[in-house]
Design a protein around this motif. Structure first.
Motif, PDB file in Angstrom:
ATOM      1  N   LEU A  22       0.815  -1.202   0.000  1.00 36.53           N
ATOM      2  CA  LEU A  22       0.000   0.000   0.000  1.00 36.53           C
ATOM      3  C   LEU A  22       0.854   1.260   0.000  1.00 36.53           C
ATOM      4  O   LEU A  22       1.997   1.267   0.445  1.00 36.53           O
ATOM      5  N   THR A  24       0.935   3.918   1.697  1.00 35.88           N
ATOM      6  CA  THR A  24       1.443   4.446   2.960  1.00 35.88           C
ATOM      7  C   THR A  24       2.560   3.580   3.530  1.00 35.88           C
ATOM      8  O   THR A  24       3.244   3.983   4.454  1.00 35.88           O
ATOM      9  N   GLN A  26       1.926   0.992   5.206  1.00 29.47           N
ATOM     10  CA  GLN A  26       1.350   0.285   6.352  1.00 29.47           C
ATOM     11  C   GLN A  26       0.209  -0.587   5.854  1.00 29.47           C
ATOM     12  O   GLN A  26      -0.699  -0.112   5.184  1.00 29.47           O
ATOM     13  N   ALA A  28      -3.156  -2.496   5.236  1.00 28.88           N
ATOM     14  CA  ALA A  28      -4.519  -2.165   5.622  1.00 28.88           C
ATOM     15  C   ALA A  28      -4.990  -3.035   6.767  1.00 28.88           C
ATOM     16  O   ALA A  28      -5.768  -2.611   7.610  1.00 28.88           O
ATOM     17  N   LEU A  31      -4.090  -1.556  10.036  1.00 25.28           N
ATOM     18  CA  LEU A  31      -4.902  -0.375  10.284  1.00 25.28           C
ATOM     19  C   LEU A  31      -6.274  -0.770  10.799  1.00 25.28           C
ATOM     20  O   LEU A  31      -6.778  -0.208  11.768  1.00 25.28           O
ATOM     21  N   GLY A 272      -9.357   6.091   6.870  1.00 31.31           N
ATOM     22  CA  GLY A 272      -8.617   5.271   5.923  1.00 31.31           C
ATOM     23  C   GLY A 272      -9.475   4.532   4.928  1.00 31.31           C
ATOM     24  O   GLY A 272      -8.967   3.962   3.958  1.00 31.31           O
ATOM     25  N   THR A 275      -9.104   5.724   1.420  1.00 31.65           N
ATOM     26  CA  THR A 275      -7.717   5.895   0.988  1.00 31.65           C
ATOM     27  C   THR A 275      -6.929   4.604   1.181  1.00 31.65           C
ATOM     28  O   THR A 275      -6.782   3.806   0.263  1.00 31.65           O
ATOM     29  N   VAL A 276      -6.466   4.364   2.397  1.00 25.04           N
ATOM     30  CA  VAL A 276      -5.516   3.282   2.650  1.00 25.04           C
ATOM     31  C   VAL A 276      -6.108   1.903   2.417  1.00 25.04           C
ATOM     32  O   VAL A 276      -5.454   1.027   1.864  1.00 25.04           O
ATOM     33  N   TYR A 277      -7.349   1.675   2.853  1.00 24.54           N
ATOM     34  CA  TYR A 277      -7.923   0.352   2.618  1.00 24.54           C
ATOM     35  C   TYR A 277      -9.222   0.423   1.816  1.00 24.54           C
ATOM     36  O   TYR A 277     -10.124  -0.396   1.972  1.00 24.54           O
ATOM     37  N   SER A 282      -7.107  -2.649  -0.731  1.00 26.66           N
ATOM     38  CA  SER A 282      -7.349  -3.763   0.188  1.00 26.66           C
ATOM     39  C   SER A 282      -7.609  -5.066  -0.542  1.00 26.66           C
ATOM     40  O   SER A 282      -7.224  -6.142  -0.061  1.00 26.66           O
TER      41      SER A 282
END
Length: 362
Positions: A22, A24, A26, A28, A31, A272, A275-277, A282
């Protein structure tokens, strides 16, 4: 008795299982694990053990259903029904987690759960947070239950109710896996999850959060929140849980929500998520575990273009794992936000393929 889980070890295992693709850096999964409860990451863990069943029934096919409360946190007990197959099915057995839609309760999935159990699966049907057995009347007043959930989402904007949108229920799903893997009749390598709408989102994010989930097949739940925000395709999704968006717009001095409101509410309720997940990241991180999404191609809540883009983004990860056949999306022509019999059949056929349900009776 199920053993208590060490929180730090649980997160470390999840992180180690993920390739860190991902943006970032980090995963998902970590998170989700760290965000799903207030006070994280130092969350006191308790054994995922149920109270004795409040009600048990064996139907004419030999399927047993038992209502119970599963301890998912120090102060929280998850209302769940467990369906077990006829005794003639061989052990250990595959297991499924079935998650209901917004405003519903686990009872809405009883027929599907019984059918799956009759096919050889052990099936858990939990109530989502602020639904069903979490409420004083057990969710009998569906309109009242819907209002309670809406109020919880509004309170969640200020952090007063934990993470009532998705994440607390994803946490509960991970505790169900804790429990299922402790049962001698369950094969811990053959656990799957599906769900409808809100439940489909929970199944998708549970697959992202917990690598112990062997396969997932969410129904009308997978979507790209970032696509919706960037392509003016967010209104139907916001309208499906309108209370927090209306409250946020009022606070912002707007007559109605706009795209900025949509982004802000999602960021407050589920940090998140867009965005992140979000789906493009994801789903890729779920590889190589089997993942199927079944949606209608006319579903405004889950815009088909965003779903296709998410699967296109995930395809290289599955190809790199030599698991391209384990990633599939079905977009049913002309179908909106509903599940047809054929769509449900796609999900359960997926589990039969990858988890070996229905292998026959011994």
């Amino acid at each position: 008795q199920p053993a208590a889980h060490d929180r730090g070890q649980e997160v470390a295992v999840a992180r180690a299982a993920w390739p860190g693709r991902l943006a970032t850096g980090q995963p998902a999964s970590s998170l989700l694990l760290l965000q799903t409860r207030p006070g994280s990451p130092a969350v006191p863990m308790v054994p995922a053990m149920p109270l004795p069943p409040a009600w048990t029934n064996v139907d004419t096919s030999g399927v047993t259903a038992a209502d119970l409360d599963l301890r998912v946190h120090a102060d929280d007990w998850l209302p769940t029904t467990l369906f077990t197959p006829p005794q003639s099915f061989p052990r250990p057995r595959p297991a499924l987690i079935l998650c209901h839609a917004t405003g519903g309760a686990r009872g809405s999935l009883a027929a599907s759960a019984r059918a799956a159990a009759a096919h050889g699966y052990i099936v858990a049907t939990p109530d989502a947070r602020w639904h069903g057995g979490w409420l004083a009347d057990g969710g009998a007043d569906r309109g009242g239950a819907r209002r309670v959930y809406g109020d919880a989402l509004v309170a969640g904007l200020a952090g007063d109710k934990g993470h009532p949108f998705l994440l607390d229920s994803v946490w509960d799903g991970a505790r169900i896996i804790d429990w299922l893997t402790s049962l001698p009749d369950v094969d811990p390598t053959r656990i799957g999850a599906t769900g409808v709408s809100l439940g489909g989102m929970q199944a998708w994010l549970l697959a992202a959060a917990d690598p112990r989930l062997s396969a997932a097949a969410p129904l009308i739940g997978v979507q790209s929140f970032s696509y919706a925000a960037e392509n003016d395709a967010w209104r139907a999704r916001a309208g499906s849980i309108g209370e927090p968006f209306a409250a946020a717009a009022k606070k912002e001095g707007k007559a109605e929500p706009d795209a900025a409101t949509f982004r802000g509410v999602l960021d407050a309720l589920a940090p998140g998520l867009r965005t992140v997940y979000d789906a493009p990241a994801s789903i890729a991180a779920i590889a190589p575990r089997p993942f199927l999404a079944v949606n209608g191609d006319a579903d405004a809540r889950c815009p088909a273009a965003g779903v296709r883009a998410a699967f296109d983004a995930a395809a290289p990860a599955y190809a790199a794992a030599n698991a391209s056949d384990a990633l599939r999306v079905v977009l049913e022509p002309g179908v909106g936000h509903e599940v047809t019999a054929g769509m449900a059949g796609e999900a359960f056929s997926w589990f039969d393929r990858w988890l070996g349900g229905g292998r026959g009776q011994g």
